[in-house]
Design a protein around this motif. Structure first.
Motif, PDB file in Angstrom:
ATOM      1  N   THR A  37      58.212 -93.497 -28.787  1.00  0.00           N
ATOM      2  CA  THR A  37      59.042 -92.381 -29.229  1.00  0.00           C
ATOM      3  C   THR A  37      58.143 -91.183 -29.513  1.00  0.00           C
ATOM      4  O   THR A  37      56.989 -91.334 -29.894  1.00  0.00           O
ATOM      5  CB  THR A  37      59.812 -92.782 -30.505  1.00  0.00           C
ATOM      6  OG1 THR A  37      60.664 -93.878 -30.202  1.00  0.00           O
ATOM      7  CG2 THR A  37      60.651 -91.626 -31.052  1.00  0.00           C
ATOM      8  N   SER A  38      58.677 -89.994 -29.312  1.00  0.00           N
ATOM      9  CA  SER A  38      57.945 -88.768 -29.611  1.00  0.00           C
ATOM     10  C   SER A  38      58.592 -88.060 -30.793  1.00  0.00           C
ATOM     11  O   SER A  38      59.731 -88.354 -31.161  1.00  0.00           O
ATOM     12  CB  SER A  38      57.922 -87.843 -28.390  1.00  0.00           C
ATOM     13  OG  SER A  38      57.289 -88.479 -27.294  1.00  0.00           O
ATOM     14  N   SER A  39      57.876 -87.132 -31.389  1.00  0.00           N
ATOM     15  CA  SER A  39      58.395 -86.380 -32.535  1.00  0.00           C
ATOM     16  C   SER A  39      57.926 -84.943 -32.455  1.00  0.00           C
ATOM     17  O   SER A  39      56.815 -84.667 -31.992  1.00  0.00           O
ATOM     18  CB  SER A  39      57.914 -86.995 -33.854  1.00  0.00           C
ATOM     19  OG  SER A  39      58.329 -88.341 -33.983  1.00  0.00           O
ATOM     20  N   VAL A  40      58.779 -84.045 -32.928  1.00  0.00           N
ATOM     21  CA  VAL A  40      58.437 -82.628 -32.996  1.00  0.00           C
ATOM     22  C   VAL A  40      57.990 -82.293 -34.406  1.00  0.00           C
ATOM     23  O   VAL A  40      58.672 -82.618 -35.389  1.00  0.00           O
ATOM     24  CB  VAL A  40      59.639 -81.755 -32.590  1.00  0.00           C
ATOM     25  CG1 VAL A  40      59.312 -80.266 -32.777  1.00  0.00           C
ATOM     26  CG2 VAL A  40      60.031 -82.035 -31.145  1.00  0.00           C
ATOM     27  N   VAL A  41      56.832 -81.655 -34.516  1.00  0.00           N
ATOM     28  CA  VAL A  41      56.256 -81.274 -35.800  1.00  0.00           C
ATOM     29  C   VAL A  41      56.098 -79.754 -35.831  1.00  0.00           C
ATOM     30  O   VAL A  41      55.705 -79.142 -34.834  1.00  0.00           O
ATOM     31  CB  VAL A  41      54.873 -81.936 -36.006  1.00  0.00           C
ATOM     32  CG1 VAL A  41      54.215 -81.451 -37.290  1.00  0.00           C
ATOM     33  CG2 VAL A  41      55.017 -83.451 -36.018  1.00  0.00           C
ATOM     34  N   ARG A  42      56.403 -79.164 -36.957  1.00  0.00           N
ATOM     35  CA  ARG A  42      56.192 -77.726 -37.151  1.00  0.00           C
ATOM     36  C   ARG A  42      55.164 -77.534 -38.257  1.00  0.00           C
ATOM     37  O   ARG A  42      55.274 -78.144 -39.327  1.00  0.00           O
ATOM     38  CB  ARG A  42      57.494 -77.027 -37.514  1.00  0.00           C
ATOM     39  CG  ARG A  42      57.345 -75.512 -37.731  1.00  0.00           C
ATOM     40  CD  ARG A  42      58.703 -74.881 -37.988  1.00  0.00           C
ATOM     41  NE  ARG A  42      58.594 -73.518 -38.483  1.00  0.00           N
ATOM     42  CZ  ARG A  42      58.492 -72.439 -37.725  1.00  0.00           C
ATOM     43  NH1 ARG A  42      58.486 -72.561 -36.412  1.00  0.00           N
ATOM     44  NH2 ARG A  42      58.409 -71.239 -38.253  1.00  0.00           N
TER      45      ARG A  42
END
Length: 290
Positions: free
Chosen positions: A205-210
Motif C-alpha cells: 500500500t502507498s500513502s500520501v504525506v504532506r
C-alpha cells in the motif's frame, strides 16, 4: 471555458497514452503509474490551493498527476523525468496547456531544484519513484538554508516509509527519518492509496504525506544530527549510554549532564533530545563515529 472545453480534458485516456508510447512501467526506474484521474486530482488538491503556484513534480511518467495539477489550477508545473519514453507523452500535455508545463529530462537526484524554482512560490507534489524517494526527501529536508525554497512537500511513499516519516517517539516506526522530518517540518499522513490503483500494482500500500516547513526550526548542523541519529538508531536495542559511545567515550555522563536518561533507548528520545545532542556534538571536538 467549461470543463469539457479544456484541452486537458480532451487528452486520451492514460492507458491509451501508455500503449501509444510504449510506456510499460520499468522496475529499474521504480515506476508504478496512477491511471485514475479522480485519484490524481485528489493528490493534487492535497498539495493545497494551486492557483498562482509553481509546482515541481518528480517522475511524472505518462503524466496523470501532471494533468491533475494543471486541471486543479497550478500556475506552472515543472516535471522532471528520467525516462525518455515518457517525454513525447508529456509534450502532448504541454501542447494542451500552452506555457504552463516545463519538461526537464534528467536524473531527479542531480537536479538543482532551487534553481528550477527561480524564486517563485513553489511546492513539490509527486508520486515519487520508490527507489529514490527517501534519498530525495532527506535532501530536501537536510539543506543548510532554512526556511527552504519550497513551501510544502506533498509526496507519495510506500506506506511503511510514510509511517516512518510521521512516527512519534515510542512508536515502532520512530527512527532517523521521523527525527529529521520532526526537526524541520510538520508532517502528516493524509491518506492511503491501495496497490490496485497502480499499473502495475506494487506489492505494498502507498500513502500520501504532506510536510510543511517550520519557520522557527532550531538551528543545528544537519551533519551533526545525522551522526547522532545514526549512532543511536544503529543500535536501537541498546541504551543510549552504549549506542552513543562511538561519539562520546563517557556517553552516560554526557547524557546525564544535559538531562537525558542514559538508560533510555533511542526510540523513546524525542526530537528535542536529539537536537540537544546534535548541538553538543557540533560544539565539541571532532569525534570518531558513523
Amino acid at each position: 471555458m467549461t470543463a469539457g472545453d479544456d484541452p486537458l480534458e480532451r487528452l486520451p485516456p492514460l492507458r491509451d497514452v501508455i500503449a501509444a508510447h510504449g510506456l510499460a512501467a520499468r522496475k529499474s526506474l521504480g515506476q508504478n503509474f496512477l491511471l485514475d484521474l479522480n485519484l490524481t486530482r485528489r493528490i493534487a488538491r492535497a498539495g493545497g490551493p494551486l492557483r498562482g503556484v509553481h509546482v515541481l513534480e518528480v517522475g511524472p511518467g505518462p503524466g496523470g498527476l501532471t494533468r491533475a495539477l494543471l486541471l486543479e489550477g497550478a500556475d506552472h508545473v515543472t516535471a522532471i523525468e528520467r525516462d525518455a519514453r515518457a517525454i513525447p507523452a508529456l509534450r502532448e500535455i504541454a501542447e494542451a496547456a500552452p506555457g504552463r508545463l516545463t519538461i526537464v529530462e534528467g536524473d531527479a537526484l542531480e537536479v538543482d531544484y532551487a534553481g528550477l524554482a527561480r524564486g517563485r512560490p513553489s511546492r513539490i507534489v509527486a508520486n515519487l519513484p520508490y527507489n529514490i524517494a527517501t534519498v530525495l526527501l532527506t535532501g530536501w529536508l537536510g539543506g543548510d538554508a532554512w526556511p527552504p525554497w519550497w513551501a510544502s512537500l506533498t509526496l507519495m511513499f510506500q506506506k511503511e516509509v510514510a509511517e516512518r516519516i510521521v512516527a512519534p517517539p515510542g512508536a515502532p516506526a520512530y527512527g532517523r527519518l521521523a527525527v529529521l522530518a520532526g526537526w524541520r517540518t510538520r508532517a502528516d499522513l493524509l491518506f492511503d492509496v491501495p496497490a490496485r490503483a497502480f499499473t502495475p500494482p506494487p506489492k505494498v500500500t502507498s500513502s500520501v504525506v504532506r510536510l510543511e516547513p517550520r519557520p522557527d526550526a532550531v538551528s543545528v548542523p544537519a551533519r551533526a544530527l545525522e551522526r547522532v541519529t545514526a549512532a543511536a538508531f544503529g543500535q536501537r536495542r541498546k541504551m543510549l549510554r552504549s549506542s552513543l559511545r562511538p561519539l562520546w567515550p563517557d556517553a552516560g555522563a554526557v547524557l546525564h549532564d544535559i538531562g537525558i536518561d542514559p538508560e533510555m533507548r533511542a526510540e523513546r528520545l524525542d526530537v528535542d533530545g536529539f537536537l540537544a545532542l546534535a548541538r553538543l556534538l557540533a560544539a565539541g571536538p571532532p569525534a570518531a563515529g558513523p
